[in-house]
Write an enzyme that holds these catalytic residues in place. Structure first.
Site, PDB file in Angstrom:
ATOM      1  N   CYS A 267      17.926  16.157 -19.804  1.00 18.52           N
ATOM      2  CA  CYS A 267      17.762  14.699 -19.937  1.00 18.52           C
ATOM      3  C   CYS A 267      18.784  14.161 -20.937  1.00 18.52           C
ATOM      4  CB  CYS A 267      16.343  14.383 -20.378  1.00 18.52           C
ATOM      5  SG  CYS A 267      15.084  15.005 -19.235  1.00 18.52           S
TER       6      CYS A 267
ATOM      7  N   CYS B 298      17.152  24.090 -21.386  1.00 20.67           N
ATOM      8  CA  CYS B 298      16.116  23.173 -21.888  1.00 20.67           C
ATOM      9  C   CYS B 298      15.373  23.656 -23.131  1.00 20.67           C
ATOM     10  CB  CYS B 298      15.148  22.850 -20.763  1.00 20.67           C
ATOM     11  SG  CYS B 298      15.894  21.792 -19.495  1.00 20.67           S
ATOM     12  N   ASP B 299      14.371  22.864 -23.496  1.00 19.67           N
ATOM     13  CA  ASP B 299      13.769  22.815 -24.821  1.00 19.67           C
ATOM     14  C   ASP B 299      13.381  24.164 -25.420  1.00 19.67           C
ATOM     15  OD1 ASP B 299      13.670  20.309 -23.532  1.00 19.67           O
ATOM     16  OD2 ASP B 299      12.136  19.604 -24.891  1.00 19.67           O
ATOM     17  N   LYS B 300      12.557  24.931 -24.735  1.00 19.22           N
ATOM     18  CA  LYS B 300      12.051  26.186 -25.303  1.00 19.22           C
ATOM     19  C   LYS B 300      12.860  27.385 -24.843  1.00 19.22           C
ATOM     20  CE  LYS B 300       9.078  23.402 -26.873  1.00 19.22           C
ATOM     21  NZ  LYS B 300       9.513  22.262 -26.078  1.00 19.22           N
TER      22      LYS B 300
ATOM     23  N   GLU C 258       3.482  18.382 -27.417  1.00 21.20           N
ATOM     24  CA  GLU C 258       4.262  17.193 -27.761  1.00 21.20           C
ATOM     25  C   GLU C 258       3.481  15.940 -27.384  1.00 21.20           C
ATOM     26  OE1 GLU C 258       8.807  18.920 -27.280  1.00 21.20           O
ATOM     27  OE2 GLU C 258       8.020  17.531 -25.771  1.00 21.20           O
TER      28      GLU C 258
ATOM     29  N   ASP D 258       9.568  20.418 -19.981  1.00 19.45           N
ATOM     30  CA  ASP D 258       8.728  19.627 -20.871  1.00 19.45           C
ATOM     31  C   ASP D 258       8.410  18.250 -20.303  1.00 19.45           C
ATOM     32  OD1 ASP D 258       8.897  21.780 -22.595  1.00 19.45           O
ATOM     33  OD2 ASP D 258       9.079  20.508 -24.371  1.00 19.45           O
TER      34      ASP D 258
ATOM     35  N   SER E 137       8.130  14.910 -28.920  1.00 16.17           N
ATOM     36  CA  SER E 137       9.300  15.160 -28.089  1.00 16.17           C
ATOM     37  C   SER E 137      10.546  14.649 -28.794  1.00 16.17           C
ATOM     38  CB  SER E 137       9.137  14.445 -26.742  1.00 16.17           C
ATOM     39  OG  SER E 137      10.352  14.383 -26.046  1.00 16.17           O
TER      40      SER E 137
END
Length: 560
Positions: free
Chosen positions: A201, A125-127, A450, A84, A475
């Site tokens: 992150c 991570c995110d997804k 985002e 992302d 985000s």
């Protein structure tokens, strides 16, 4: 009744008519003796394009050692992993949320095609986190998650910048200074080198929030979410998880036995105490849907009102994930919240949550506050409603200065993020404005981008009395008065499509109200004259996605 641990693989590889199947599997190095053992999938999102996943190949080796030592035959395959941070602020971000569905589908395809008896999902991570959770729920074979963990929030080689550790989120904000010429080439190069290695992150952004919720919901072992990405602690956790999946297989503990309605509620409680990313509302809703469980938006708000915000985490606060780990990690957070949780739920440890929390200690009352001394009395997320968000919008209260919880501003409207960014960099946005970024929803984007580039630019230019509203997303690294997921979205004629420049908009976070201050008569007239925009994408995956995706309040899942 005894459980056959090879219930699935035996259907694919056993019997006189399966000679070719066995031959092909033996071609990967499986011995005759191993053919009699359970076949375990290691679904890995390792890639070489982003730090969140760069180290997962090494973790997979530890997992496979654990599986083999416990009597299983591990076989690894990969799925995609969009970063992302890299796709932020350009057309690539349209692929981010839709990639979640591809990840779920790809893991399902591989697991169902090859007769795996159990599975370990390796993700960061995110997804990718929710995509693999969706797959695990859908396939429903014994599964455990191994998480990549957080990166060091500031590279020790470069040290600190102006007396503080820097995260990638703050680097996005600093980019506005670079664009405006207020930062030197040397300073910019210094900051570019802060991303010093593997892991997610380092703040409570979407990746780390989702890792924390995977642990909270019970789909991994204790301390998996917060232990640093590299080093022997995570290596041991990975190897232990490989052993543990064999225990889950023996006991017949599957994801849907773990991810119950009570477990989802537990995860939401933890989310509110952490002040996690607004994206978790989308993702938990989507995973629950795969489990046949409905998580209405109002449930998130009800839990938020009853749960204090205990952890002052980045982006709004000073603490990073490594700080949370040293304070006791997610087990300590859950221990603090124990009276608000259903501790009878079963977890991937093979034990109940109550058993998991026995003996858990907390080491820092400032990082994990007591219930009677919270950061805020209520949780980190608020579900907003009003004539501008009839089906809801999502705000991260924990990342909004309380001085901006009640705000009335003047609308300035842009029909995609690029136009909005030009306006911010061009000085068109002033304090007192409400920036409306629309036609960025699941269908309208398509892909529900985002808006970190926009929120970072606003902060970078010192605009501390500007709110941002969008039918897209924010985000987990965004901070400030940002309300996303506004539904119905502009592409289907939601009220956000009817806002005009100069309109007044009222935001009241404590009362969960978001209203466009125009008369009902005027709104009806605007609805009558509104016409839908032509599709932005007419071919490829995003075109198919736009046709099938549900609204944000339903988790933006694909429905036929």
């Amino acid at each position: 009744m005894s459980i056959n641990p090879r219930h699935r693989s035996s259907k694919v590889y056993d019997g006189p008519d399966r000679m070719s199947h066995r031959s092909l599997l033996k071609g990967t190095g499986v011995s005759e003796e191993d053919m009699k053992k359970p076949l375990i999938a290691v679904a890995n999102s390792f890639t070489e394009i982003n730090p969140g996943h760069i180290h997962l190949d090494k973790l997979a080796e530890q997992i496979k050692l654990g599986i083999a030592s416990a009597g299983g035959v591990p076989r690894e395959f990969n799925t995609i992993a969009v970063c992302d941070g890299i796709v932020m602020g350009h057309e690539g971000m349209k692929m981010s949320l839709p990639s979640r569905e591809v990840i779920a589908d790809s893991v399902e395809i591989m697991a169902e095609s090859h007769g795996f008896d159990a599975m370990v999902c390796v993700t960061t991570c995110d997804k990718i986190d929710p995509g693999m959770l969706m797959a695990a729920a859908r396939i429903n074979i014994p599964t455990i998650f191994v998480l990549g963990g957080p990166m060091d929030p500031g590279c020790p080689t470069w040290g600190k910048y102006k007396g503080k550790t820097i995260t990638v989120q703050e680097l996005f904000e600093a980019a506005s200074l670079r664009v405006s010429g207020k930062m030197s080439d040397e300073e910019a190069l210094y900051l570019e080198n802060i991303c010093c290695g593997a892991g997610a992150c380092g703040g409570m952004f979407t990746a780390n929030t989702m890792q924390c919720l995977i642990e909270s919901i019970g789909m991994t072992t204790l301390y998996m979410a917060t232990a640093q990405s590299t080093g022997m602690e995570r290596a041991r956790l990975a190897q232990d998880a490989g052993k543990k999946v064999m225990e889950l297989l023996e006991k017949g503990i599957t994801p849907r036995k773990i991810m119950t309605e009570a477990a989802f509620k537990n995860a939401i409680v933890v989310d509110m105490a952490l002040g996690g990313s607004t994206n978790t509302v989308l993702h938990l809703t989507a995973v629950a849907d795969e489990c046949g469980i409905e998580l209405p938006l109002d449930l998130f708000d009800e839990i938020s009102k009853e749960t204090p915000h205990l952890c002052n985490m980045a982006p709004a606060g000073p603490n990073k994930i490594v700080d949370l780990h040293t304070a006791g990690g997610i087990p300590a957070v859950m221990k603090r919240l124990e009276e608000k949780l259903d501790t009878n739920v079963i977890t991937a440890t093979g034990k109940t949550l109550k058993e998991n929390l026995e003996g858990v200690k907390m080491y820092d009352d400032e990082i994990i506050r007591p219930l009677d001394n919270p950061i805020h009395e209520t949780g980190g997320i608020a579900i907003m409603r009003g004539n501008l968000a009839l089906d809801g919008g999502v705000a991260k209260m924990a990342a909004i200065d309380s001085a901006m919880w009640e705000f009335t501003g003047i609308a300035k409207c842009y029909d995609d993020e690029e136009y909005a960014l030009k306006a911010i960099h061009g000085g068109e946005i002033k304090n007192g404005d409400i920036l409306v970024i629309r036609y960025e929803g699941p269908k309208g984007g398509p892909g529900m981008r985002e808006m970190l580039a926009a929120t970072s630019a606003v902060i970078g230019y010192g605009l501390d009395r500007v709110a941002i509203l969008t039918d897209g997303r924010f985000s987990g690294a965004s901070r400030g008065p940002c309300i996303g997921h506004i539904a119905p979205e502009a592409a289907v004629g939601g009220v956000i499509a009817l806002v005009k420049d100069g309109d007044k908009i009222s935001i009241n976070v404590p009362e969960r109200k978001l209203d466009l201050l125009v008369s009902n008569k005027e709104l009806e007239a605007r609805k009558t004259s509104w016409k839908p925009h032509p599709p932005k994408v007419t071919k490829g995956y995003l075109a198919r996605y736009a046709k099938l995706v549900t609204s944000a309040d339903k988790g933006a899942v694909l429905k036929i």
